[in-house]
Every structure is written in structure tokens, then in C-alpha cells.
Write an enzyme that holds these catalytic residues in place. Structure first.
Site, PDB file in Angstrom:
ATOM      1  N   ARG A 105      -2.308   5.045  13.007  1.00 14.25           N
ATOM      2  CA  ARG A 105      -0.965   4.688  12.492  1.00 14.25           C
ATOM      3  C   ARG A 105       0.110   5.509  13.206  1.00 14.25           C
ATOM      4  O   ARG A 105       1.160   4.991  13.563  1.00 14.25           O
ATOM      5  CB  ARG A 105      -0.921   4.929  10.968  1.00 14.25           C
ATOM      6  CG  ARG A 105       0.394   4.522  10.293  1.00 14.25           C
ATOM      7  CD  ARG A 105       0.239   4.409   8.786  1.00 14.25           C
ATOM      8  NE  ARG A 105      -0.720   3.388   8.429  1.00 14.25           N
ATOM      9  CZ  ARG A 105      -1.966   3.635   8.002  1.00 14.25           C
ATOM     10  NH1 ARG A 105      -2.383   4.877   7.817  1.00 14.25           N
ATOM     11  NH2 ARG A 105      -2.790   2.651   7.745  1.00 14.25           N
ATOM     12  N   ASP A 143      -1.274  -3.905   9.929  1.00  9.59           N
ATOM     13  CA  ASP A 143      -2.623  -4.171   9.455  1.00  9.59           C
ATOM     14  C   ASP A 143      -3.545  -3.172  10.147  1.00  9.59           C
ATOM     15  O   ASP A 143      -3.347  -2.839  11.315  1.00  9.59           O
ATOM     16  CB  ASP A 143      -3.044  -5.605   9.794  1.00  9.59           C
ATOM     17  CG  ASP A 143      -4.212  -6.042   8.930  1.00  9.59           C
ATOM     18  OD1 ASP A 143      -4.040  -6.143   7.695  1.00  9.59           O
ATOM     19  OD2 ASP A 143      -5.317  -6.266   9.467  1.00  9.59           O
ATOM     20  N   THR A 144      -4.506  -2.678   9.386  1.00  7.30           N
ATOM     21  CA  THR A 144      -5.427  -1.673   9.930  1.00  7.30           C
ATOM     22  C   THR A 144      -6.862  -2.139   9.751  1.00  7.30           C
ATOM     23  O   THR A 144      -7.232  -2.613   8.674  1.00  7.30           O
ATOM     24  CB  THR A 144      -5.208  -0.321   9.223  1.00  7.30           C
ATOM     25  OG1 THR A 144      -3.890   0.140   9.536  1.00  7.30           O
ATOM     26  CG2 THR A 144      -6.207   0.724   9.689  1.00  7.30           C
ATOM     27  N   LYS A 185      -2.714  14.537  10.291  1.00  3.47           N
ATOM     28  CA  LYS A 185      -3.345  13.226  10.500  1.00  3.47           C
ATOM     29  C   LYS A 185      -2.460  12.350  11.381  1.00  3.47           C
ATOM     30  O   LYS A 185      -2.917  11.735  12.338  1.00  3.47           O
ATOM     31  CB  LYS A 185      -3.620  12.548   9.149  1.00  3.47           C
ATOM     32  CG  LYS A 185      -4.229  11.153   9.286  1.00  3.47           C
ATOM     33  CD  LYS A 185      -4.384  10.418   7.953  1.00  3.47           C
ATOM     34  CE  LYS A 185      -4.724   8.939   8.175  1.00  3.47           C
ATOM     35  NZ  LYS A 185      -4.713   8.126   6.971  1.00  3.47           N
ATOM     36  N   GLY A 231      -8.311   5.400   1.487  1.00  5.76           N
ATOM     37  CA  GLY A 231      -9.258   4.501   2.149  1.00  5.76           C
ATOM     38  C   GLY A 231     -10.483   5.238   2.664  1.00  5.76           C
ATOM     39  O   GLY A 231     -11.147   5.976   1.921  1.00  5.76           O
ATOM     40  N   TYR A 232     -10.783   5.075   3.942  1.00  5.46           N
ATOM     41  CA  TYR A 232     -11.983   5.636   4.556  1.00  5.46           C
ATOM     42  C   TYR A 232     -11.784   7.066   5.060  1.00  5.46           C
ATOM     43  O   TYR A 232     -12.675   7.622   5.716  1.00  5.46           O
ATOM     44  CB  TYR A 232     -12.428   4.746   5.728  1.00  5.46           C
ATOM     45  CG  TYR A 232     -12.833   3.340   5.311  1.00  5.46           C
ATOM     46  CD1 TYR A 232     -14.146   3.040   4.966  1.00  5.46           C
ATOM     47  CD2 TYR A 232     -11.896   2.311   5.242  1.00  5.46           C
ATOM     48  CE1 TYR A 232     -14.520   1.759   4.576  1.00  5.46           C
ATOM     49  CE2 TYR A 232     -12.252   1.024   4.856  1.00  5.46           C
ATOM     50  CZ  TYR A 232     -13.564   0.754   4.528  1.00  5.46           C
ATOM     51  OH  TYR A 232     -13.927  -0.518   4.133  1.00  5.46           O
ATOM     52  N   ASP A 233     -10.641   7.678   4.788  1.00  4.98           N
ATOM     53  CA  ASP A 233     -10.348   9.008   5.334  1.00  4.98           C
ATOM     54  C   ASP A 233     -11.446  10.048   5.070  1.00  4.98           C
ATOM     55  O   ASP A 233     -11.746  10.855   5.959  1.00  4.98           O
ATOM     56  CB  ASP A 233      -9.003   9.529   4.794  1.00  4.98           C
ATOM     57  CG  ASP A 233      -7.819   8.920   5.534  1.00  4.98           C
ATOM     58  OD1 ASP A 233      -8.029   8.306   6.603  1.00  4.98           O
ATOM     59  OD2 ASP A 233      -6.684   9.049   5.047  1.00  4.98           O
ATOM     60  N   ASN A 272       0.201   4.344  -0.017  1.00  5.09           N
ATOM     61  CA  ASN A 272      -0.208   5.420   0.906  1.00  5.09           C
ATOM     62  C   ASN A 272       0.341   5.191   2.312  1.00  5.09           C
ATOM     63  O   ASN A 272       0.733   6.130   2.999  1.00  5.09           O
ATOM     64  CB  ASN A 272      -1.738   5.510   0.964  1.00  5.09           C
ATOM     65  CG  ASN A 272      -2.303   6.059  -0.317  1.00  5.09           C
ATOM     66  OD1 ASN A 272      -2.033   7.195  -0.688  1.00  5.09           O
ATOM     67  ND2 ASN A 272      -3.070   5.239  -1.027  1.00  5.09           N
ATOM     68  N   ASN A 283       0.851  -1.191   0.000  1.00  8.07           N
ATOM     69  CA  ASN A 283       0.000   0.000   0.000  1.00  8.07           C
ATOM     70  C   ASN A 283       0.895   1.253   0.000  1.00  8.07           C
ATOM     71  O   ASN A 283       1.507   1.593   1.015  1.00  8.07           O
ATOM     72  CB  ASN A 283      -0.908  -0.050   1.241  1.00  8.07           C
ATOM     73  CG  ASN A 283      -1.900   1.102   1.286  1.00  8.07           C
ATOM     74  OD1 ASN A 283      -1.569   2.218   0.910  1.00  8.07           O
ATOM     75  ND2 ASN A 283      -3.095   0.822   1.762  1.00  8.07           N
TER      76      ASN A 283
END
Ligand code: ITT
Length: 198
Positions: free
Chosen positions: A185, A76-77, A179, A157-159, A19, A17
Site C-alpha cells: 500500500r 484493491d489488495t 509498515k 487482515g493477514y499482517d 484500517n 475498510n
């Protein structure tokens, strides 16, 4: 004990990923050198079959250590939304299907919450570090709620639909550094860097 072929000043970040790599590099600000899987020309998918976030993080780090022989870390998130029974949870990347489409994932969350007042949500990141076969995990959690619609274009993602507690803007309306100061993270990275620095 199995010994890997890097020292800890250069670690492989076992992720595909881009990002995540950007955020982690911005956070580390050259304190530690990170190589992504792309940097070592590894482009295969790493299995993520555990039902838990920590399990998946460990699985990714162990895969790279066992198969490529590098000390490394992975993360992992998960994204848990209270009003839809904790979904997407550990399945955050593929919530709306195998295409890993962020817009479709966010639509599914927003549609699922339509008639629901409980918009509480949280991100959880677990970083798994493996050094010469020994594993250590670092967790970061960010609490907040789901916005009524997408707002902002930064991040990934869901940001665009996540508003952290004590803020009235989404992660996608913040820059990467802002952020990182409060994110799941960023919090996991702080524990990870403190550990490496000591
Ligand atoms: P790797 O496993 O290769 O690291 P991935 O994208 O598959 O990358 P995850 O399994 O951790 O990563 O998937 C979690 C998904 O959750 C990810 O694809 C995003 O859609 C979302 N996500 C993760 N971190 C996020 C963040 O900081 N903000 C918003 N969404 C995030």
C-alpha cells in the site's frame, strides 16, 4: 466528459475498510484531505466482481463516480501465497468464507502450507484514481513469506502471518509507519501521491 463535484484537494477514498483509511491517512499526513465513504454517509457494499485486482479497484472507483458523482480513488489488495497455488489471491477478504474473518483466513493459509516448504508470498495493491471520468492506476508489491504461526497484534487482515523480505518480524509486529515504508500500500501510495503532486 462527465465532471464530478469535487476538486482533487479533497478526494473520496472509496473503501469501507477502516484500517485502509487509517494507513492512507497516516501516509498522507494532511498533504491531501481524504473523506471515506463513511464520512459521506455511504454504507452500502460496492460490487467487487472482477477476477483481477486492478479490475476490482477500477470497479470500486467507477461505482462511486457513476453513482455518487465524486472524483475518488479506491484500492484493491490481493495476497498470493506460492505454496498454495497463489491463493487467496484476489479473494483475500473472503478466503475462508463470506464472514470475512481474518483469523479464519489466516488459519486456512497456515493449514494449506502445513507440509509445504515454499512459504513465499506477496501482497499486491492497485490504487485506481478517477478524475472527471479518467482512470489511472498505481501498483505496489511487497514480497515476503508466510510465518509458521501468527505473531503480533498491529495492523489487520493477514499482517500477523506475513514477514516481508529482509525482515524477521511480521507486519503485525511493526507500527503503521514502519509498515507503510515497505508495504504494497505504501509503495502504491507513493506513486499516487507523486502523480497528484505533479
Ligand atoms: P474495500 O474493498 O472496501 O476497500 P476490503 O476489506 O474488501 O475493503 P479488499 O477487497 O482489498 O478490501 O480485500 C483485501 C483483504 O486482504 C482485506 O479484507 C484484508 O483481509 C486483506 N488485506 C488487505 N490489505 C492488507 C494489508 O495491508 N495487510 C494484511 N492484510 C490485508
Amino acid at each position: 466528459m462527465k465532471t464530478a463535484n469535487t476538486d482533487i484537494s479533497t478526494l473520496i477514498f472509496a473503501t469501507s475498510n477502516a484500517n485502509k483509511v487509517k494507513e492512507v491517512n497516516a501516509y498522507l499526513a494532511n498533504k491531501f484531505l481524504i473523506k471515506s465513504l463513511k464520512d459521506i454517509s455511504f454504507f452500502d457494499d460496492i460490487p467487487e466482481t472482477s477476477p483481477t485486482i486492478e479490475g476490482n479497484a477500477i470497479q470500486k472507483a467507477k461505482f462511486v463516480f457513476d453513482n455518487l458523482g465524486y472524483n475518488c480513488f479506491s484500492e484493491d489488495t490481493g495476497f498470493e501465497v506460492a505454496g498454495i497455488n497463489g491463493e487467496p489471491g484476489v479473494l483475500a477478504a473472503r478466503y475462508a468464507g463470506p464472514k470475512r474473518d481474518a483469523d479464519a483466513n489466516m488459519k486456512k493459509v497456515l493449514d494449506g502450507l502445513k507440509e509445504n516448504d515454499n512459504r513465499k508470498a506477496r501482497f499486491i495493491t492497485v490504487i485506481a484514481l478517477i478524475i472527471d471520468g479518467e482512470i489511472k492506476c498505481f501498483e505496489g508489491i511487497c514480497n515476503g513469506h508466510v510465518a509458521v504461526k501468527k505473531q503480533g497484534t498491529n495492523g489487520f487482515g493477514y499482517d500477523p502471518i506475513f514477514i516481508p523480505n529482509d525482515y524477521d518480524v511480521t507486519f503485525a509486529q511493526m507500527d503503521m509507519h514502519e509498515k507503510s515504508k515497505i508495504s504494497h500500500r505504501g509503495k502504491a501510495m507513493k506513486k499516487f501521491v507523486d502523480f497528484l503532486s505533479n
